[in-house]
Motif scaffolding. Structure first.
Motif, short mmCIF file in Angstrom:
data_model
loop_
_atom_site.label_atom_id
_atom_site.label_comp_id
_atom_site.label_asym_id
_atom_site.label_seq_id
_atom_site.Cartn_x
_atom_site.Cartn_y
_atom_site.Cartn_z
N ARG A 179 0.81 -1.22 0.00
CA ARG A 179 0.00 0.00 0.00
C ARG A 179 0.84 1.27 0.00
O ARG A 179 0.56 2.22 -0.72
CB ARG A 179 -0.89 0.03 1.24
CG ARG A 179 -2.08 -0.84 1.12
CD ARG A 179 -2.62 -1.25 2.46
NE ARG A 179 -3.58 -2.32 2.23
CZ ARG A 179 -4.86 -2.10 1.97
NH1 ARG A 179 -5.35 -0.89 1.97
NH2 ARG A 179 -5.65 -3.10 1.72
N ALA A 208 2.09 2.27 -3.35
CA ALA A 208 1.06 2.85 -4.21
C ALA A 208 0.77 4.29 -3.78
O ALA A 208 0.71 5.19 -4.61
CB ALA A 208 -0.20 1.99 -4.15
N ARG A 209 0.64 4.49 -2.47
CA ARG A 209 0.31 5.84 -1.99
C ARG A 209 1.45 6.80 -2.26
O ARG A 209 1.24 7.94 -2.65
CB ARG A 209 -0.02 5.79 -0.51
CG ARG A 209 -1.43 5.29 -0.25
CD ARG A 209 -1.91 5.73 1.10
NE ARG A 209 -1.10 5.17 2.16
CZ ARG A 209 -1.35 4.00 2.74
NH1 ARG A 209 -2.37 3.28 2.36
NH2 ARG A 209 -0.57 3.55 3.68
N VAL A 213 -0.80 6.75 -6.57
CA VAL A 213 -1.60 5.87 -7.40
C VAL A 213 -2.98 5.68 -6.78
O VAL A 213 -3.10 5.34 -5.62
CB VAL A 213 -0.90 4.49 -7.57
CG1 VAL A 213 -1.82 3.50 -8.26
CG2 VAL A 213 0.39 4.66 -8.34
N GLU A 214 -3.99 5.91 -7.59
CA GLU A 214 -5.35 5.78 -7.08
C GLU A 214 -5.89 4.37 -7.33
O GLU A 214 -6.71 3.86 -6.57
CB GLU A 214 -6.24 6.82 -7.76
CG GLU A 214 -7.63 6.89 -7.18
CD GLU A 214 -8.45 8.04 -7.74
OE1 GLU A 214 -7.87 8.97 -8.34
OE2 GLU A 214 -9.68 8.00 -7.58
N LEU A 215 -5.41 3.75 -8.41
CA LEU A 215 -5.89 2.41 -8.74
C LEU A 215 -4.68 1.49 -8.95
O LEU A 215 -4.18 1.35 -10.06
CB LEU A 215 -6.76 2.46 -10.01
CG LEU A 215 -7.37 1.15 -10.46
CD1 LEU A 215 -8.36 0.61 -9.45
CD2 LEU A 215 -8.04 1.32 -11.81
N PRO A 216 -4.19 0.88 -7.87
CA PRO A 216 -3.03 0.00 -8.02
C PRO A 216 -3.42 -1.33 -8.68
O PRO A 216 -4.45 -1.91 -8.32
CB PRO A 216 -2.56 -0.23 -6.57
CG PRO A 216 -3.68 0.17 -5.69
CD PRO A 216 -4.67 0.98 -6.48
N GLU A 235 -10.04 0.06 1.16
CA GLU A 235 -9.21 0.16 -0.04
C GLU A 235 -9.44 1.51 -0.74
O GLU A 235 -8.49 2.20 -1.08
CB GLU A 235 -9.61 -0.98 -0.98
CG GLU A 235 -8.51 -1.41 -1.88
CD GLU A 235 -7.80 -2.66 -1.34
OE1 GLU A 235 -7.50 -3.51 -2.13
OE2 GLU A 235 -7.56 -2.75 -0.12
N ARG A 236 -10.70 1.86 -0.91
CA ARG A 236 -11.02 3.15 -1.55
C ARG A 236 -10.42 4.30 -0.75
O ARG A 236 -9.82 5.22 -1.29
CB ARG A 236 -12.54 3.36 -1.65
CG ARG A 236 -13.30 2.49 -2.62
CD ARG A 236 -13.04 2.80 -4.09
NE ARG A 236 -13.01 4.21 -4.47
CZ ARG A 236 -13.98 4.83 -5.10
NH1 ARG A 236 -15.06 4.18 -5.43
NH2 ARG A 236 -13.86 6.09 -5.43
N PHE A 249 -6.59 4.79 -1.09
CA PHE A 249 -5.97 5.24 -2.34
C PHE A 249 -6.61 6.48 -2.95
O PHE A 249 -6.03 7.12 -3.81
CB PHE A 249 -5.98 4.11 -3.36
CG PHE A 249 -5.18 2.92 -2.91
CD1 PHE A 249 -3.82 3.06 -2.66
CD2 PHE A 249 -5.76 1.69 -2.68
CE1 PHE A 249 -3.07 2.00 -2.22
CE2 PHE A 249 -5.02 0.62 -2.24
CZ PHE A 249 -3.67 0.76 -2.01
N THR A 250 -7.84 6.80 -2.52
CA THR A 250 -8.50 7.96 -3.11
C THR A 250 -7.92 9.21 -2.49
O THR A 250 -7.97 9.38 -1.28
CB THR A 250 -10.01 7.90 -2.80
OG1 THR A 250 -10.49 6.66 -3.29
CG2 THR A 250 -10.75 9.02 -3.47
N PRO A 251 -7.34 10.09 -3.29
CA PRO A 251 -6.68 11.23 -2.68
C PRO A 251 -7.64 12.31 -2.19
O PRO A 251 -7.42 12.92 -1.16
CB PRO A 251 -5.77 11.75 -3.80
CG PRO A 251 -6.37 11.24 -5.07
CD PRO A 251 -7.16 10.02 -4.74
N SER A 288 -7.15 -8.64 1.15
CA SER A 288 -7.59 -7.29 1.52
C SER A 288 -8.60 -7.35 2.67
O SER A 288 -8.68 -6.43 3.49
CB SER A 288 -8.21 -6.58 0.31
OG SER A 288 -9.45 -7.16 -0.01
N TYR A 294 -6.62 -7.84 5.84
CA TYR A 294 -6.12 -6.53 6.26
C TYR A 294 -7.21 -5.78 7.02
O TYR A 294 -6.96 -5.22 8.10
CB TYR A 294 -5.67 -5.77 5.02
CG TYR A 294 -5.24 -4.35 5.26
CD1 TYR A 294 -3.99 -4.06 5.80
CD2 TYR A 294 -6.07 -3.29 4.94
CE1 TYR A 294 -3.59 -2.76 6.00
CE2 TYR A 294 -5.68 -1.97 5.14
CZ TYR A 294 -4.44 -1.71 5.67
OH TYR A 294 -4.05 -0.41 5.88
#
Lengths: 333, 521
Positions: free
Chosen positions: A264, A267-268, A272-275, B9-10, B13-15, B128, B131
């Protein structure tokens, strides 16, 4: 005692009996090259022996004058007191393992390799040997690459749910980009796929070699055209994401296809939003089962997570040594 | 567990804040009760599972994976739950386990069985979801969502305002059935809780240039104290200390709570204070780290409140009054409180911004990090309105130093060399004077990482020593003497302000420059 067949030197693995290097990181008189990734295939050697495809790829990347002489591997050959054979590595188009035999000992230098079938190259061939030289890029038990089809399905689902946002998929120009495109086609995606200029020559070469990639279009549209796109997938080398080229797309979904995307933080860190965990290397289970399948007397480790593989070898009573070679990227994906 | 895992997960990674809110909202709208309530509590830090200490998890994974391989994996990944989720050798077929059932089972189970229960579930979950389960069980979600953001998402599901939800929050408990029912159009839950948190008023930064646009006589000024913002509420025998985001930290500060013999809600700064001397922030940090401090700690690090506002007093809500009137009420209130635990944040007298600039440039104590400005006619309003309150922070000190060591980061930066030790010249020697791991952009981090890899002299585990070739401009908030550091100096909040790719190493600063900046002994 017999002279060692291969010796790790600062410039790379050297074979005294044949007077050649394998994948040297500095210019040498004679180099045998496993595959066309830049950290293995460098320009400026006196002579290069490799598969035809690897030689072609080097010429595409470095220009026709990348070496003094070139020799296409066409079958087993003698070099000095050694016999040399190339075997498919399943990594990228043209990739090969190099088997060197002399004085009753065979060493296989596998370069980088993968065990999963891909339309873009011949599958890895296990070769019986005394010493197997392996990479260790993903040699940690945290790396278990998922089924790439599941990852591609994630990408397609995201494209459907956010059709206005172009999906920019980072993929390295040789191998990964074509693997992603081929996976998309296999999943039934038949719309045009846009590719960054840096991918054009290598995609063309794959097509010329008979690998179907479908309708590819250059991602050189202007801002207005880019904003009119719907459900668009654009493939680009990750370095392009930092350049002005990206500015033509409005609110893109940044994706990245790499084995590193399993972690993770990686990716962050890259924003990256969609790894997408799609790799052209073996994962932990594939690496360890390959070693068990080949069952060499010794395991030599070139680059990556050597400590973990050394530990695994100790737990399984295998003789192993890290070569400590320099010059290979810590992140070749 | 699958829907919750997808949500995490969203969120990871979602900024964008709005995209995070959308993901939260979609989950809270569709997940069933009581699952969504437990998930919300997990996000806001209000889920009391407390069953899975790191030691339990380590023992659990140690039974399945070689400890050395695990240690190498953990070092690489940098997050315990993530490492376990990834290395776990799955034994069963994956299922979509019920989150609420897992939570209720864990809450009811004896502590000794937690490891075994979790291991059994891990065997039936995908990576996932493993996690998500481990994050849930350990309590530290840290998925890039604050408790406040989760409550904002909640407020967007229905009519109630965020402030209404925050005021109610401490009277509610997971799985929040009555809260969801209210938000979806049902009856408002009665606030049964005494001493509720009230949303605080925050300031915005200002600089000398912007100050010139406003009128000095409209504002009162006081020091900006380097502690933490606190709300002390005492309500018919219930006493609570809240952080500025409404987290209840009463337990860590029994020495304050014991003396809160008043009826009301006060706003101020939490400090460690010995008599008149305010201790450096590090001392307060030691207290914050202890959930229940021992007697020795309470004696050596006594906590105190320095008050600057009053919200409620003896049943009367004063928030609508102008600041000047509230201040007068506060002064009267503090006069009756025990002075070793409560005092007033003094007001500064100034006529012009130049006067104030002079005060700011030479504060009487090192724990002052600037000045606060409060409009005399301002009501106490929740949030960060622009205009009524300003903070004018002290300028940081800067030096040019040479990078000497780099260490691989953890969490977000795992795998990158992101923690740097820097040095200055002492004669012909470079002496390390501090560490910094922030101040640079992601792009600069990648360049620094490349620099480290190409200029390594030696490796010691995750640390590399570097060729002394790169100068960085280090900004820091203050300097103290230290016996723990070889240089005898300790910097406060050092960060890399600029990377001087161009500057020769010989031109880095000398240690005397730093020594001149020390407060008098």
């Amino acid at each position: 005692m017999a002279q060692p067949l291969l010796i790790p030197r600062p410039e790379g693995l050297y074979c005294p009996l044949g007077d050649f290097h394998i994948d040297p990181s500095r210019p040498v008189a004679r180099a045998l090259i496993t595959h066309g990734h830049a950290d293995h295939a460098r320009a400026g050697h006196g002579a290069v022996l490799a598969t035809r495809q690897t030689l072609d790829i080097m010429a595409i990347r470095y220009g026709a004058e990348f070496t003094g002489q070139r020799q296409v591997y066409e079958g087993p050959l003698r070099i000095g007191q050694t016999e040399v054979r190339f075997h498919p590595a399943g990594h990228v188009l043209g990739s090969a393992q190099i088997a060197v035999t002399a004085q009753g000992t065979r060493i296989v230098a596998s370069g980088d390799y993968a065990r999963r079938a891909t339309p873009s190259c011949a599958p890895f061939e296990p070769v019986a040997c005394d010493i197997f030289i392996t990479e260790a890029t993903f040699a940690l038990p945290v790396f278990r690459h998922p089924d790439p089809r599941v990852e591609i399905a994630k990408l397609l689902a995201s494209v459907k749910s956010e059709p206005e946002r172009p999906h920019l998929v980072g993929a390295y120009a040789l191998g990964k980009a074509q693997r992603v495109i081929a996976l998309l086609r296999a999943a039934g995606y038949d719309a045009p796929i846009y590719i960054h200029g840096a991918l054009q020559a290598l995609c063309d070469y794959h097509i010329a070699q008979g690998i179907a990639l479908g309708d590819l279009r250059p991602a050189t549209m202007d801002k207005t055209e880019a904003r009119a796109l719907r459900e668009a997938i654009v493939i680009a080398p990750p370095s392009a994401f930092g350049s002005a080229w990206v500015q033509r797309f409005s609110d893109p979904v940044i994706s990245f296809a790499s084995g590193w995307m399993q972690i993770r933080a990686r990716a962050r860190q890259r924003g990256v939003e969609l790894p997408l965990v799609i790799s052209d290397h073996v994962d932990w289970d594939e690496l360890t089962s390959t070693v068990e399948e080949i069952d060499p007397a010794e395991l030599w480790i070139t680059h990556g997570r050597e400590e973990a593989l050394m530990r695994w070898a100790a737990l399984h009573q295998r003789v192993a040594r890290p070569l400590g070679l320099v010059g290979y990227e810590e992140e070749p994906e | 567990m699958r829907a919750f895992a997808q949500l995490l997960e969203r969120l990871a990674f979602t900024p964008g804040r709005n995209a995070k809110l959308a993901a939260l909202g979609a989950y809270l709208r569709t997940a069933p009760d009581p699952e969504r309530g437990y998930a919300l509590a997990a996000l806001t830090g209000d889920l009391e599972l407390g069953r899975a200490q790191p030691a339990v998890l380590r023992a659990m994974v140690g039974a399945r994976v070689d400890p050395e391989l695990f240690a190498l994996s953990y070092d690489f990944v940098g997050d315990l739950a993530e490492t376990i989720a990834l290395v776990w050798p799955m034994a069963g077929t994956p299922e979509d386990l019920d989150l609420a059932q897992i939570v209720e089972t864990l809450q009811a189970a004896p502590k000794a069985r937690a490891g075994e229960l979790i291991a059994g579930w891990l065997d039936r979950l995908e990576a996932s979801e493993r996690y998500a389960l481990l994050k849930l069980a350990t309590g530290g979600l840290r998925v890039g969502v604050s408790a406040r953001l989760a409550r904002v998402a909640l407020s967007q599901l229905g009519a109630p305002e965020i402030a209404e939800i925050e005021e109610l929050w401490h009277g509610l408990a997971p799985p929040y059935l009555n809260l969801f029912s209210w938000i979806e159009g049902g009856e408002k839950p009665v606030n049964a809780a005494r001493a509720p948190f009230r949303p605080v008023m925050l300031s915005t930064p200002i600089d000398a240039e912007a100050l010139a646009q406003i009128e000095p006589s409209d504002y009162a000024a006081e020091w900006k104290w380097d502690g933490i913002r606190i709300q002390a509420v005492s309500d018919e025998g219930t006493r609570r200390l809240y952080s500025r985001t409404g987290e209840d930290i009463s337990q860590s500060f029994p020495d304050i709570v014991a003396h809160m013999a008043f009826e009301g809600a006060l706003d101020g700064e939490l400090l460690v204070r010995r008599g008149a001397d305010v201790a450096p922030f590090g001392d307060l940090q030691k207290r914050l780290g202890r959930k229940s401090p021992g007697r020795a700690m309470l004696q050596s690090h006594p906590a105190a409140l320095r008050l600057y506002d009053v919200m409620i007093w003896e049943g009367e809500d004063l928030r609508a009054l102008p600041y000047a009137q509230r201040r007068a009420r506060l002064e009267r209130a503090v006069a009756d409180l025990p002075p070793e635990r409560f005092d007033l944040s003094p007001q500064l007298s100034f006529r012009s911004w130049d006067d104030l600039a002079a005060l700011r440039a030479d504060p009487p104590e090192t724990v002052i990090e600037g000045v606060m400005l409060k409009r005399r006619d301002s009501a106490y309003v929740a949030g960060r309105p622009r205009g009524p309150w300003y903070k004018w922070k002290r300028d940081p000190m800067v030096i040019d130093a040479v990078l000497l060591y780099a260490q691989r980061g953890h969490g977000k930066r795992s795998g990158f060399y992101s923690d740097f030790t820097f040095a200055v010249w002492d004669g012909a020697q470079l002496v390390p004077v501090g560490k910094a791991y922030s101040g640079f952009t992601d792009e600069e981090l990648r360049r620094l990482d490349r620099f480290v890899r190409h200029n390594t002299i030696e490796r010691f585990g995750p640390v590399r020593s570097l060729k002394p070739e790169l100068v960085v401009e280090v900004a820091f908030e203050g300097l103290n003497r230290s016996t723990r550091h070889k240089s005898g100096l300790a910097m406060r909040f050092p960060r890399i302000a600029r990377i001087r790719w161009d500057k020769p190493v010989a031109e880095a600063d000398r240690i005397d420059t730093l020594r001149d900046l020390l407060p008098p002994a």
